[in-house]
Design an enzyme around this catalytic site. Structure first.
Site, PDB file in Angstrom:
ATOM      1  N   GLY A  18      34.615 -58.828  58.193  1.00  0.00           N
ATOM      2  CA  GLY A  18      34.631 -58.568  59.599  1.00  0.00           C
ATOM      3  C   GLY A  18      34.477 -59.322  60.463  1.00  0.00           C
ATOM      4  O   GLY A  18      33.762 -59.194  61.518  1.00  0.00           O
ATOM      5  N   ASP A 163      38.612 -73.994  52.983  1.00  0.00           N
ATOM      6  CA  ASP A 163      39.893 -73.819  52.550  1.00  0.00           C
ATOM      7  C   ASP A 163      40.491 -74.876  52.977  1.00  0.00           C
ATOM      8  O   ASP A 163      40.448 -75.489  53.938  1.00  0.00           O
ATOM      9  CB  ASP A 163      40.606 -72.525  53.254  1.00  0.00           C
ATOM     10  CG  ASP A 163      39.758 -71.002  53.033  1.00  0.00           C
ATOM     11  OD1 ASP A 163      39.075 -71.295  51.738  1.00  0.00           O
ATOM     12  OD2 ASP A 163      40.002 -70.096  53.590  1.00  0.00           O
ATOM     13  N   LYS A 205      21.225 -67.942  50.165  1.00  0.00           N
ATOM     14  CA  LYS A 205      22.153 -69.025  49.411  1.00  0.00           C
ATOM     15  C   LYS A 205      23.365 -69.332  49.792  1.00  0.00           C
ATOM     16  O   LYS A 205      24.056 -70.531  50.303  1.00  0.00           O
ATOM     17  CB  LYS A 205      21.859 -69.340  48.134  1.00  0.00           C
ATOM     18  CG  LYS A 205      22.252 -70.708  47.116  1.00  0.00           C
ATOM     19  CD  LYS A 205      21.347 -71.752  47.512  1.00  0.00           C
ATOM     20  CE  LYS A 205      20.310 -71.748  46.664  1.00  0.00           C
ATOM     21  NZ  LYS A 205      19.026 -72.744  47.085  1.00  0.00           N
ATOM     22  N   CYS A 398      58.263 -44.108  63.667  1.00  0.00           N
ATOM     23  CA  CYS A 398      59.319 -45.060  63.579  1.00  0.00           C
ATOM     24  C   CYS A 398      60.223 -44.628  61.998  1.00  0.00           C
ATOM     25  O   CYS A 398      60.860 -43.493  62.195  1.00  0.00           O
ATOM     26  CB  CYS A 398      58.760 -46.460  63.126  1.00  0.00           C
ATOM     27  SG  CYS A 398      60.300 -47.628  63.292  1.00  0.00           S
ATOM     28  N   HIS A 524      56.088 -46.947  68.088  1.00  0.00           N
ATOM     29  CA  HIS A 524      54.662 -47.050  67.642  1.00  0.00           C
ATOM     30  C   HIS A 524      53.623 -46.919  68.515  1.00  0.00           C
ATOM     31  O   HIS A 524      52.811 -47.849  69.165  1.00  0.00           O
ATOM     32  CB  HIS A 524      54.423 -48.619  66.895  1.00  0.00           C
ATOM     33  CG  HIS A 524      55.208 -48.864  65.637  1.00  0.00           C
ATOM     34  ND1 HIS A 524      55.205 -48.472  64.373  1.00  0.00           N
ATOM     35  CD2 HIS A 524      56.451 -49.154  65.694  1.00  0.00           C
ATOM     36  CE1 HIS A 524      55.977 -48.845  63.696  1.00  0.00           C
ATOM     37  NE2 HIS A 524      56.954 -49.341  64.151  1.00  0.00           N
ATOM     38  N   GLU A 526      50.772 -46.121  68.155  1.00  0.00           N
ATOM     39  CA  GLU A 526      49.288 -46.375  67.920  1.00  0.00           C
ATOM     40  C   GLU A 526      48.854 -47.771  68.288  1.00  0.00           C
ATOM     41  O   GLU A 526      47.655 -47.842  68.389  1.00  0.00           O
ATOM     42  CB  GLU A 526      49.337 -46.409  66.353  1.00  0.00           C
ATOM     43  CG  GLU A 526      50.033 -47.572  65.517  1.00  0.00           C
ATOM     44  CD  GLU A 526      51.551 -46.751  65.457  1.00  0.00           C
ATOM     45  OE1 GLU A 526      51.926 -45.796  66.074  1.00  0.00           O
ATOM     46  OE2 GLU A 526      52.313 -47.358  64.575  1.00  0.00           O
TER      47      GLU A 526
HETATM   48  N1  GLN Z   1      62.813 -49.670  58.328  1.00  0.00           N
HETATM   49  C1  GLN Z   1      62.906 -49.171  59.572  1.00  0.00           C
HETATM   50  C2  GLN Z   1      63.880 -49.922  60.691  1.00  0.00           C
HETATM   51  O1  GLN Z   1      63.970 -51.040  60.597  1.00  0.00           O
HETATM   52  C3  GLN Z   1      61.586 -48.605  60.102  1.00  0.00           C
HETATM   53  C4  GLN Z   1      60.780 -49.648  60.549  1.00  0.00           C
HETATM   54  C5  GLN Z   1      59.340 -49.017  61.083  1.00  0.00           C
HETATM   55  O2  GLN Z   1      58.980 -48.181  60.573  1.00  0.00           O
HETATM   56  N2  GLN Z   1      58.539 -49.958  61.694  1.00  0.00           N
HETATM   57  O3  GLN Z   1      64.462 -49.157  61.609  1.00  0.00           O
END
Ligand code: GLN
Length: 551
Positions: A18, A163, A205, A398, A524, A526
């Site tokens: 986190g 790392d 530790k 999408c 998208h 979101e």
């Molecule tokens: N694979 C699909 C495209 O390239 C959808 C991509 C996605 O869902 N972001 O259009």
């Protein structure tokens, strides 16, 4: 130019404890104090950006609104808008878009240095990690400082101290800290303090060891944030302070919380921001807007009801694959007083056992996820059709919208075998196909249609009902699109074209008319949802789902 203050955040013991939420919470606290903050994430992998990483292993790539175009040599430009998923957390906490230049990867750093070597920029010298790579790292950090007027930049280093991949970054930070005044930088180390029930003790530790690891590369932490199941005990705090050469007030507890958005408040209560301000010699008034944030957090912790959402898709093995979608659903739910319970429905299971489709009726709504490639897509198509048949609220994001359209073409229009050419290049009805400008592209890195684009919403649609605006902007990440000539034909059968891009050429959203709430968007939404400002489309979807659940 006035230089901002720099807060570096490193991690110890384990990854995935986190660090991103910790960094974002510190940024939020400084924002409450009236400072202009920005966040940088360093990812030590060699990919130029996370767009080519497997989302199941690595979590979703977050998509920024802006594009970063970077030209290390005249012959080569890379551009990106795909950044680490932590940027989702950052944007959700600080409530504003962050520029993709803020995601620095080893891939970008090495690429630039090697291309510059070919140009002859370092003629005569041996090109080395120190100073060439470390200089480029420092240059990139300063580029963020130069681009805007900032008070504080937080720089989170991915991975854990020790790392191999992270070593050049830690070395760059060591140099950086020597080159600027002491009161201008601060190092926060986030570690894990496990609790051992057998001896009823918190074990410090691992923290001691990881602090030693930092000290061995010349980095003295100023603050330790200790992650753990429970609040840190006084004795554990004392021990950590002693072994890390820091005062006790600089050891901050970060216990598991019911609600992540509460973390800034928990940090505030322990005086974390006051300590930082004093150490960085910054003078600030009392925190502002904190009460409002507290109220927002309560929306999440004091919900009155639950709403069940089925998330249908194919990358179902890890919660972080769709973290921005899950958060957007939670934001919308919280605003409506509902806790959102999300069940992942693997559409490959539906293909094996179509009877599982009946189970969808138990939910308030179905969200069909983004994705790539053919696996699990028949299940996604069947899911979309089931939602149309059952009048079940459906939001296709999408790829999810492409699957909705495919289902509509097959079953409402009778186009047998209709498909996306991404899935079936030989389909007799290519209802979803490559965007025209994508046809020539063979390279895969950041070549999709990416970033924020304007969208024109048509009136009297579900989409317009949600956004209440004709002109909106959302972020995209796709190569394929719904073929306009099929969309046009589908409108005769009750499909509604609810949004396009500015040229009218790219279909951005579709809906099924007369149906309760069935919407597919090519974008998208979101990525722009915030805990205190849910995305309008997610809000409309949750409202539709709640309405169905109540009946
Ligand atoms: N694979 C699909 C495209 O390239 C959808 C991509 C996605 O869902 N972001 O259009």
């Amino acid at each position: 130019m006035k230089m901002p203050k720099f807060i570096f955040v490193t991690g110890g013991v384990l990854s995935g404890i986190g660090k991103g939420v910790t960094t974002a919470s510190i940024a939020k606290l400084l924002q409450f104090r009236g400072y202009n903050v920005d966040l940088v994430k360093i990812d030590p992998y060699l990919n130029v950006d996370p767009g080519t990483l497997n989302p199941v292993e690595h979590g979703e790539p977050f998509v920024t609104d802006e594009l970063y175009e970077f030209c290390p040599a005249p012959s080569f430009t890379y551009r990106t808008a795909e950044v680490d998923q932590d940027f989702g957390t950052y944007e959700r906490f600080v409530g504003r878009p962050i520029h993709p230049r803020n995601n620095i990867t080893s891939g970008q750093i090495y690429l630039s240095v090697i291309l510059q070597e070919r140009l002859g920029k370092f003629l005569g010298s041996t090109v080395q990690i120190i100073p060439h790579i470390t200089n480029e790292i420092k240059r990139r950090i300063l580029e963020v400082a130069d681009a805007q007027k900032l008070d504080v930049i937080l720089i989170e280093v991915g991975g854990t101290a020790g790392d191999i991949e992270g070593a050049p970054f830690l070395e760059a930070i060591r140099q950086f800290r020597l080159e600027v005044p002491r009161q201008d930088t601060l190092l926060v180390h986030v570690t894990l303090v496990p609790y051992l029930p057998a001896v009823d003790e918190m074990k410090t530790k691992p923290t001691q060891h990881s602090v030693k690891e930092l000290l061995s590369v010349g980095l003295q932490p100023d603050l330790i944030v200790a992650r753990g199941k429970r609040q840190l005990t006084e004795s554990a705090r004392r021990k950590i302070a002693l072994y890390s050469n820091i005062p006790k007030e600089a050891v901050i507890s970060n216990p598991d919380l019911e609600e992540i958005y509460e973390l800034p408040i928990r940090f505030y209560e322990q005086g974390l921001d006051a300590y930082i301000l004093q150490r960085l010699e910054m003078v600030a008034g009392p925190p502002r807007a904190m009460e409002k944030w507290r109220e927002i957090v309560q929306r999440f912790t004091k919900t009155k009801e639950r709403i069940r959402i089925a998330m249908a898709g194919k990358y179902m093995r890890m919660g972080d694959t769709y973290i921005s979608i899950c958060e957007a659903l939670r934001h919308a739910g919280a605003q409506e007083g509902a806790a959102v319970e999300i069940d992942m429905v693997d559409t490959e299971d539906i293909e094996q056992n179509p009877a599982l489709l009946e189970g969808l009726k138990e939910y308030g709504g179905v969200l069909s996820t983004p994705g790539f490639g053919s696996r699990g897509t028949e299940g996604m198509i069947q899911t979309a059709w089931k939602c149309i048949e059952e009048d079940l609220p459906y939001l296709g994001i999408c790829f999810g919208s492409q699957m909705l359209f495919t289902a509509f073409c097959r079953y409402s229009m009778g186009l047998k075998g209709a498909n996306s050419t991404e899935i079936d290049p030989q389909t007799p009805h290519p209802v979803v196909d490559l965007l025209p400008e994508q046809r020539q592209i063979t390279e895969k890195g950041a070549t999709m249609r990416l970033g924020g684009h304007p969208i024109v919403v048509r009136p009297k649609t579900r989409l317009f009902e949600a956004y209440k605006k004709k002109n909106i902007r959302e972020r995209f990440r796709h190569r394929y699109h719904l073929m306009p000539k099929y969309v046009e034909k589908a409108t005769e059968k009750g499909l509604v074209l609810s949004a396009t891009d500015k040229s009218g050429r790219i279909v951005n959203a579709i809906e099924v008319a007369d149906k309760y709430w069935i919407v597919g968007v090519q974008c998208h939404p979101e990525f722009t949802s915030r805990p205190d400002a849910p995305n309008p489309l997610y809000l409309a979807f949750i409202r539709a789902a709640l309405k169905r659940q109540q009946h």
